[in-house]
Scaffold this motif. Structure first.
Motif, PDB file in Angstrom:
ATOM      1  N   ARG A 342      -0.756  -2.509  12.903  1.00  0.00           N
ATOM      2  CA  ARG A 342      -1.594  -1.531  12.203  1.00  0.00           C
ATOM      3  C   ARG A 342      -2.470  -0.764  13.179  1.00  0.00           C
ATOM      4  O   ARG A 342      -2.620   0.459  13.066  1.00  0.00           O
ATOM      5  CB  ARG A 342      -2.462  -2.241  11.167  1.00  0.00           C
ATOM      6  CG  ARG A 342      -3.433  -1.300  10.452  1.00  0.00           C
ATOM      7  CD  ARG A 342      -4.246  -2.002   9.410  1.00  0.00           C
ATOM      8  NE  ARG A 342      -3.418  -2.435   8.290  1.00  0.00           N
ATOM      9  CZ  ARG A 342      -3.914  -3.031   7.201  1.00  0.00           C
ATOM     10  NH1 ARG A 342      -5.210  -3.300   7.105  1.00  0.00           N
ATOM     11  NH2 ARG A 342      -3.115  -3.391   6.213  1.00  0.00           N
ATOM     12  N   GLY A 343      -3.056  -1.465  14.159  1.00  0.00           N
ATOM     13  CA  GLY A 343      -3.911  -0.788  15.126  1.00  0.00           C
ATOM     14  C   GLY A 343      -3.143   0.231  15.944  1.00  0.00           C
ATOM     15  O   GLY A 343      -3.658   1.319  16.239  1.00  0.00           O
ATOM     16  N   GLU A 346      -2.463   3.316  13.762  1.00  0.00           N
ATOM     17  CA  GLU A 346      -3.666   4.141  13.620  1.00  0.00           C
ATOM     18  C   GLU A 346      -3.937   4.931  14.895  1.00  0.00           C
ATOM     19  O   GLU A 346      -4.312   6.112  14.842  1.00  0.00           O
ATOM     20  CB  GLU A 346      -4.854   3.250  13.281  1.00  0.00           C
ATOM     21  CG  GLU A 346      -4.773   2.638  11.882  1.00  0.00           C
ATOM     22  CD  GLU A 346      -5.907   1.668  11.607  1.00  0.00           C
ATOM     23  OE1 GLU A 346      -6.686   1.378  12.550  1.00  0.00           O
ATOM     24  OE2 GLU A 346      -6.016   1.197  10.454  1.00  0.00           O
ATOM     25  N   GLU A 347      -3.757   4.297  16.047  1.00  0.00           N
ATOM     26  CA  GLU A 347      -3.992   4.986  17.317  1.00  0.00           C
ATOM     27  C   GLU A 347      -3.017   6.139  17.493  1.00  0.00           C
ATOM     28  O   GLU A 347      -3.388   7.229  17.950  1.00  0.00           O
ATOM     29  CB  GLU A 347      -3.861   4.000  18.471  1.00  0.00           C
ATOM     30  CG  GLU A 347      -4.073   4.632  19.842  1.00  0.00           C
ATOM     31  CD  GLU A 347      -3.911   3.626  20.972  1.00  0.00           C
ATOM     32  OE1 GLU A 347      -3.438   4.031  22.059  1.00  0.00           O
ATOM     33  OE2 GLU A 347      -4.252   2.444  20.775  1.00  0.00           O
ATOM     34  N   CYS A 349      -1.461   7.828  15.115  1.00  0.00           N
ATOM     35  CA  CYS A 349      -1.761   8.876  14.139  1.00  0.00           C
ATOM     36  C   CYS A 349      -2.972   9.700  14.568  1.00  0.00           C
ATOM     37  O   CYS A 349      -3.062  10.898  14.262  1.00  0.00           O
ATOM     38  CB  CYS A 349      -2.016   8.252  12.770  1.00  0.00           C
ATOM     39  SG  CYS A 349      -0.533   7.602  11.975  1.00  0.00           S
ATOM     40  N   ALA A 350      -3.896   9.064  15.278  1.00  0.00           N
ATOM     41  CA  ALA A 350      -5.107   9.757  15.718  1.00  0.00           C
ATOM     42  C   ALA A 350      -4.905  10.515  17.012  1.00  0.00           C
ATOM     43  O   ALA A 350      -5.826  11.201  17.487  1.00  0.00           O
ATOM     44  CB  ALA A 350      -6.248   8.747  15.878  1.00  0.00           C
ATOM     45  N   ARG A 360       3.143  10.646  16.608  1.00  0.00           N
ATOM     46  CA  ARG A 360       3.184  10.464  15.154  1.00  0.00           C
ATOM     47  C   ARG A 360       4.572  10.016  14.691  1.00  0.00           C
ATOM     48  O   ARG A 360       4.693   9.292  13.705  1.00  0.00           O
ATOM     49  CB  ARG A 360       2.770  11.763  14.469  1.00  0.00           C
ATOM     50  CG  ARG A 360       1.280  12.065  14.657  1.00  0.00           C
ATOM     51  CD  ARG A 360       0.860  13.394  14.073  1.00  0.00           C
ATOM     52  NE  ARG A 360      -0.552  13.644  14.335  1.00  0.00           N
ATOM     53  CZ  ARG A 360      -1.165  14.777  14.012  1.00  0.00           C
ATOM     54  NH1 ARG A 360      -0.495  15.767  13.419  1.00  0.00           N
ATOM     55  NH2 ARG A 360      -2.455  14.929  14.290  1.00  0.00           N
ATOM     56  N   ALA A 363       4.502   6.427  15.189  1.00  0.00           N
ATOM     57  CA  ALA A 363       3.712   5.810  14.117  1.00  0.00           C
ATOM     58  C   ALA A 363       4.559   5.642  12.847  1.00  0.00           C
ATOM     59  O   ALA A 363       4.525   4.603  12.189  1.00  0.00           O
ATOM     60  CB  ALA A 363       2.474   6.648  13.829  1.00  0.00           C
ATOM     61  N   ARG A 367       5.653   2.207  11.112  1.00  0.00           N
ATOM     62  CA  ARG A 367       5.290   1.983   9.710  1.00  0.00           C
ATOM     63  C   ARG A 367       6.499   1.484   8.916  1.00  0.00           C
ATOM     64  O   ARG A 367       6.383   0.598   8.077  1.00  0.00           O
ATOM     65  CB  ARG A 367       4.739   3.269   9.109  1.00  0.00           C
ATOM     66  CG  ARG A 367       4.094   3.067   7.736  1.00  0.00           C
ATOM     67  CD  ARG A 367       3.487   4.367   7.222  1.00  0.00           C
ATOM     68  NE  ARG A 367       2.316   4.767   8.026  1.00  0.00           N
ATOM     69  CZ  ARG A 367       2.286   5.847   8.803  1.00  0.00           C
ATOM     70  NH1 ARG A 367       3.377   6.625   8.913  1.00  0.00           N
ATOM     71  NH2 ARG A 367       1.207   6.164   9.484  1.00  0.00           N
TER      72      ARG A 367
END
Length: 439
Positions: A342-343, A346-347, A349-350, A360, A363, A367
């Motif tokens: 998950r971390g 998130e990284e 995506c950011a 992305r 990511a 996912r």
């Protein structure tokens, strides 16, 4: 070999030894070459013995066919091919002028027609034909058996054997699949089954009319051209987790079709409704979903080396190079290994700046497989995290023959040839030819 042949073998070898001793000079100096001489002598003995036995068999069936009043009307000489070379066989034609009945005993009873072959010869030709190009296979056959065959004969024999093997294998897998419905009391199955699937591309070619049309110069035929296309051939591997010897399936087919064969093969290896199935594969679209449908009690593990490639490609797209790229990718994989998926998502995506689109994509990929990448936990259970077994199988099962230099296959010839190689890989070669001999 039957014990009743032992005395005859001893007597024949004694005769052969005496003849060799009487005719060969400098025996000590040639001792390392004598096995070649004996091989050549035995080939000729085998050819003469086989010809005599065929002559005897033709005489027997001809005599039996004469019983209803048949008489020889004419006879033709046909060439019958055995492992030792061609022999000439008289094939009589019998006719009853009162009843107007006819018979060809050598053909009708023994199956001996002009240019027919023994099953043993077909097996040897196919043995070479599934390993090398047909031209090279013909050369290898001549080297080992002492007489020449045309490459076209090797091709025809191998292709027929391949189609028969395909039908035989499909029938065998259907029988295996039925065993899955047996009760756990009768068939408890194994505790864990390992399953892998992967694909490779094989070049195919089909003939189609040339776009400019017209006729060929030498014949009044439409011009044609070969349209080449690379097609996916999929291989599946299955075996109990604690066992090394595997069973292989494959085909130029959909994930659903090859997955069903893989399920049937797994049943033959001990898969039951209580078995935990460990599936390892890459992230090809639809592959995980199809295999999870096919196998009960399944856990999917994303092939870690495949994920590592995605991570390195992302690092490169983000402008990282050399040691910086390697360190960043290794750090990211360490986080994924220990379960911080998950971390990482998130990284990614950011992420902003260079390569953010590629980040992305990673990511989204993570996912999709977020429940399939807990590699530290898998290794703690003693589970593999890579699909190297099936990737290795690709190299020595389909690619070794179907991907030789210059090879281009008709699409409908790939699955039969692949099946014949799978039969060999699964140690079922002897069983296949035994059933052909019994037919």
């Amino acid at each position: 070999m039957r014990e009743s042949y032992a005395d005859a073998i001893t007597d024949a070898s004694d005769v052969l030894i005496q003849v060799i001793l009487a005719n060969e000079e400098d025996m000590p100096g040639r001792i390392r070459l004598l096995d070649g001489l004996i091989r050549d002598l035995l080939r000729e003995i085998g050819r003469l013995a086989f010809a005599a036995l065929v002559l005897d068999a033709v005489g027997q069936v001809t005599t039996e066919a004469k019983a209803p009043g048949m008489t020889p009307h004419r006879s033709r000489v046909v060439r019958f091919y055995c492992l030792f070379g061609p022999i000439e066989v008289a094939s009589p034609y019998l006719y009853n002028r009162h009843t107007r009945q006819s018979a060809r005993p050598a053909q009708d009873v023994l199956g001996i027609r002009d240019c027919t072959r023994t099953v043993t010869l077909d097996r040897a030709l196919s043995d070479f034909g599934i390993e090398e190009s047909y031209g090279q296979a013909a050369k290898r056959f001549e080297e080992h058996y002492g007489w020449s065959v045309d490459r076209g004969l090797v091709r025809r024999v191998t292709q027929v054997a391949a189609k028969e093997a395909q039908a035989w294998e499909e029938s065998r897998l259907e029988v295996e699949e039925a065993a899955f419905s047996e009760s756990l009391e009768l068939r408890p199955g194994v505790d864990q089954m390992l399953v892998e699937m992967d694909g490779c591309e094989i070049r195919t070619g089909t003939l189609s009319p040339a776009p400019e049309g017209g006729k060929t110069a030498s014949r009044d035929l439409p011009r044609s051209q070969r349209v080449e296309r690379w097609r996916d051939v999929r291989i599946g591997v299955t075996h109990p987790l604690e066992q090394d010897e595997a069973t292989y399936v494959g085909g130029m087919d959909s994930y659903e079709t090859v997955g069903r064969r893989l399920f049937c093969a797994s049943v033959s290896e001990g898969l039951s409704s209580r078995t935990e199935t460990i599936i390892i594969a890459d992230g090809a679209n639809g592959l995980m979903e199809e295999l999870m449908v096919q196998f009960p009690n399944a856990m999917f593990i994303l092939d870690r080396p495949h994920l590592v490639q995605h991570v390195h490609a992302t690092a490169e797209a983000m402008g990282r190079v050399d040691e910086v790229k390697t360190d960043w990718a290794n750090h990211l994989m360490e986080r994924i290994d220990r379960g911080d998926v998950r971390g990482v998502i998130e990284e990614m995506c950011a992420s902003r700046g260079v390569g953010h689109d590629r980040a992305r994509q990673l990511a989204g990929y993570l996912r999709r497989f977020r429940e399939c990448v807990h590699y530290d936990a898998y290794q703690a259970r003693g589970l593999p995290i890579g699909s190297g077994e099936v990737e290795s199988a690709h190299r020595w099962i389909p690619q070794k023959r179907l991907k030789i230099a210059g090879a281009c296959w008709r699409p409908d010839s790939i699955n039969p040839m692949l099946t014949l190689r799978l039969v060999r890989a699964n140690n079922c070669w002897e069983e296949l030819w035994q059933q052909k001999q019994a037919a």
